[in-house]
Design an enzyme around this catalytic site. Sequence first.
Site, PDB file in Angstrom:
ATOM      1  N   PRO A   1      -8.929  -4.889  23.376  1.00 11.86           N
ATOM      2  CA  PRO A   1     -10.205  -5.610  23.341  1.00 11.86           C
ATOM      3  C   PRO A   1     -11.296  -4.873  22.563  1.00 11.86           C
ATOM      4  CG  PRO A   1      -9.965  -4.477  25.445  1.00 11.86           C
ATOM      5  CD  PRO A   1      -8.695  -4.236  24.684  1.00 11.86           C
TER       6      PRO A   1
ATOM      7  N   ASP B   1     -14.027  -6.253  25.331  1.00 12.31           N
ATOM      8  CA  ASP B   1     -14.395  -5.088  26.125  1.00 12.31           C
ATOM      9  C   ASP B   1     -15.912  -5.119  26.267  1.00 12.31           C
ATOM     10  OD1 ASP B   1     -14.192  -2.750  27.463  1.00 12.31           O
ATOM     11  OD2 ASP B   1     -13.698  -1.509  25.742  1.00 12.31           O
TER      12      ASP B   1
ATOM     13  N   TRP C   1     -13.103   2.843  30.018  1.00  8.33           N
ATOM     14  CA  TRP C   1     -11.736   2.915  29.502  1.00  8.33           C
ATOM     15  C   TRP C   1     -10.733   2.466  30.567  1.00  8.33           C
ATOM     16  CZ3 TRP C   1     -10.336   3.676  24.541  1.00  8.33           C
ATOM     17  CH2 TRP C   1     -11.320   4.182  23.673  1.00  8.33           C
TER      18      TRP C   1
ATOM     19  N   GLN D   1      -6.734   5.773  19.012  1.00  7.65           N
ATOM     20  CA  GLN D   1      -6.473   5.259  20.354  1.00  7.65           C
ATOM     21  C   GLN D   1      -5.316   5.972  21.052  1.00  7.65           C
ATOM     22  OE1 GLN D   1      -8.468   3.231  21.950  1.00  7.65           O
ATOM     23  NE2 GLN D   1      -9.780   3.126  20.152  1.00  7.65           N
TER      24      GLN D   1
ATOM     25  N   TRP E   1      -7.057   4.103  24.249  1.00 13.42           N
ATOM     26  CA  TRP E   1      -6.443   2.945  24.904  1.00 13.42           C
ATOM     27  C   TRP E   1      -4.961   3.137  25.178  1.00 13.42           C
ATOM     28  CZ3 TRP E   1      -4.022  -1.960  22.974  1.00 13.42           C
ATOM     29  CH2 TRP E   1      -4.049  -2.966  23.948  1.00 13.42           C
TER      30      TRP E   1
ATOM     31  N   LYS F   1     -13.706   9.254   5.562  1.00  9.06           N
ATOM     32  CA  LYS F   1     -13.600   8.295   6.654  1.00  9.06           C
ATOM     33  C   LYS F   1     -14.820   7.381   6.661  1.00  9.06           C
ATOM     34  CE  LYS F   1     -13.118   7.922  11.673  1.00  9.06           C
ATOM     35  NZ  LYS F   1     -13.033   8.650  12.954  1.00  9.06           N
TER      36      LYS F   1
ATOM     37  N   LYS G   1     -20.785   4.432   9.858  1.00 11.31           N
ATOM     38  CA  LYS G   1     -22.139   3.935   9.625  1.00 11.31           C
ATOM     39  C   LYS G   1     -23.039   5.042   9.109  1.00 11.31           C
ATOM     40  CE  LYS G   1     -22.010   0.333  13.206  1.00 11.31           C
ATOM     41  NZ  LYS G   1     -22.565  -0.092  14.498  1.00 11.31           N
TER      42      LYS G   1
END
Length: 969
Positions: free
Chosen positions: A46, A85, A525, A561, A565, A598, A601
């Site tokens: 999510p 999420d 999480w 992740q 996750w 990478k 923002k």
Amino acid sequence: MQPLPRGYDFKQLEERTREKWKKNKIVEKTVEFNPNKPIFSFLEGPPTANAPPALHHVEMRVFKDVVNRFQFMQGKTVPRKAGWDTHGLPVEVQVEKKLGLKNKREIEAYGTEKFVEECRKDVNTFINEWDANTERLAYWVDLKQPYVTMSNNYIESVWWSLSEFFKRGYLYEGHKTLPFCPRCQTSLSSHEVALGYKTVKDTTAVVKFISKKNPKRAFLAWTTTPWTLPGNIALAVNKDVDYAIVEHDGIEYVLAHVLVSNHFPEGTKVKQVIPGSKLVGEEYVPPFDTYSKNASKLNGKSFIVIAGNFVTINDGTGIVHIAPGFGEDDYNAGKENNLAFVQHVGEDGLFKNEMNEYAGKNHKVVEKELIQQLNEKNLIYKLDKYEHEYPHCWRCNTPLMYYAMKSWFINVSQHRELLKKLNQNIQWTPEHVKEGRFGEWIANAKDWGLSRKRYWGTPLNIWRCTHNECGKLEALGSVAEIRARGKNTPNGEFDLHKPTMDKITLTCNTCKSEMKREPDVIDCWYDSGSAPFAQLHYPFENKELFEKYFPYDFIAEAQDQTRGWFYTLLVINALLFGKSPYKTVICGGLLVDEKGEKMSKSKGNIIVPSAVFDTHGVDATRLQMCLTHPGSEKRIGINSPIESVRPFLNVLWNSLLFAQPYLEKGKTLHANAVKLETEDEWVLSRLETCRERTTRGYETYALHECTQAIFTFVNEDFSRTYIKLVRERAKQGDDAVAYVFYQTFHTLSKLLAPLTPYVSEIIYDALNGEGLSVHTTQWPDAQPKNEELENAMNYAQGIITTALALREKEKINVRWPLSTINVHTPNAELKHAIEKLEGMIQNQVNVKHVHVNGKIFSLSQPLPEDPETIVSLDTTLTPALEGEGFTREITRKIQDLRKKAALNPEQFVFIELRVSEKLEKLIHPFLEELSTKVRARKLVLVKNFSVKHAQLSTETIRDESVEIGLSTQ
């Protein structure tokens, strides 16, 4: 079927295709659960919708969609529920910024209920952008019935799992040192900490701790956190290490013997060497008197030297300053040695009131003032800058503190062997993640700090008895239990968040006192890791469906992740069900910009997905993501798809346009009704090889292999070779060519469907395919192959390529016929290939004769892949060869004039040619052939043009002037 645009106009094609899907409800038909089919279960990771989708989301969604589409075409049901999420710090931090709130005090002054409501609103800030991105990307998931982690049903399933952990003894309260964010004022779990490391330069200090019994002696202790010095309670040495007493500038210094040369000039006198055990128990004067002036009020030992096996001599001085309120080793050493526990810094990162002039100041900001004060006391021996990796809050970028505090934990460390065992049965892509990044992480899994002192999250479902002598704990696992036991429970359905849940109390079954809920929420999480069962509101409903889904066949997210996750999924579900919740994982590589950095923002190098879609199209973007191994780093910029995949799509499109006039006829033909030529048999065999490789790539999650197999077939086998070979046959209406064209595009539309949903649909429409959509059809079945012919063709193509390179080297145009090609080789397979494909070699190289092991001519070159094989060309030109060559060149020039005049292919013309007497003799035998090829009603050689022609051209061919007149009269 709408007409195809002459060029690959992806915007028009995408819009047209989306309208078709919407009209026929194609998405709904593919994502719904069909109990009559075998299941391929997929679990969506999510995303958080309080920020817009970025290109790295596109990468992973492409991988998921490709796999799910393929499995659906294998005849399986592939239910795909979207997920959101919605809890945790990501949302809270954004809301704080929006409301101008700086800390927890300001949140509570604003009002918890209002703050929680703002968080609820904020989670869907960018939901429209996400939905639009999902639709345009053709990422097919059920957006109408997503799972949402803040929903009551989802929270209830999470509570059930926590109550199970509580019953089994996996959930406990402990006083431990945890990584703590002073800005967010909450702890972080180990997998969260792993997300936020940064390289920083900190001030380190070697500090003098004056011996209490000998004011002329100082223990030298090294610290990378000078702000913790006011909380010093002890010094630690290693009892098995030798320590030196060094005399320098009238002072005796104590430090590890092997480290003396690191801190003192050569020749410094070492008065004595003693084992660390001899130092244990010595007292000293702490550098700050905050607590020493009231030492009698401290609850435990203080300001003594203790032993600690965590003390090393790798760097520093071999003596460690101990502040039990901060740092895991410090806290553990304090408990083991019955040290006093003090904390001069609060959870907000500010110095407490007992710090006098420093009270209320930020612990990192005040560090310089502390060092200055120590300098004035002559207690600083050395200052330095130390570059190291230090954890920061993964959401607000604040440097973390290691803070001793009470928290609720899940006992993960005792289940490491189970996690390791289950990991062995997971298929990882790339494979090295299993024992590498993921395997190493679970091998050292720590207990999971679950509770968070925050507001917007799933409330911890544990109630504590308020009676001091009782303190009973209960974990309620359902709304029904809360209704049955709770006081102040609202009537009807009620929200399961703070502050509603804070008001619900229980009556203690043991002492009948009031029980209050622990005020914390849980790590967000944990929410996402509960998705396998909570998305189905298990165990309250959908038990049978959950058993069909679990464990899930496939999940995919980016490599960060592995400690997020992927890890939380495994921990929660392994402890609950004793199984891994997933069978196969694609662990996607990071996206980097064109400089290899990478995307983030802060760097300003994020690419908005719609910008790439608008510039190059969705199919091109999807192909770009699948060009390399899913786990590899992908360098991508706004122009990347142009360089890599747009040429393929253009070749595919142009091939479709060429084949389109023959597709309807080809659809009606059957293999036993047409006579296939060698090149037809070969390309169909190559198509089957492509199907095999593509299928294997999809099955093994090697999506780059699918892409490469299709690229090779379309670019090399079909367009560059087959179409070139059969161009004339196609124009003559050859049945076999029409059959091959239909079979090729029918198969290609399906092979491409998972990768390029738009263009595959357009191809299928061009075939007037049965069914509503290519995406609801079955995967193509295996067809006969001719590997011997494929191998022979490989040899032939090698010979052709080498011969054409020789022509180019000598500047002999391929339209100019030559007499002979000779291939001198000991290779029996190659000889057989030449015999089988002699006509093709003749045609492609434009020679009259093909010889094997004959005379080697001066223009020769070995095959790159077989140096013992020599290809040579006889460049001797006879009058007949010259005449044929000139005729071919003149034919091309006339065809150019026909195009310039915009004539249709069937229209006849009148042609007059003015050439020299020499050229007239050379081309005279070929005039009838020339006239037929250019569709001339009459073609004559003249001294002067007899009419005024619509098209005139004067050309020079091999130093010969050719004047051409063309008209339609």
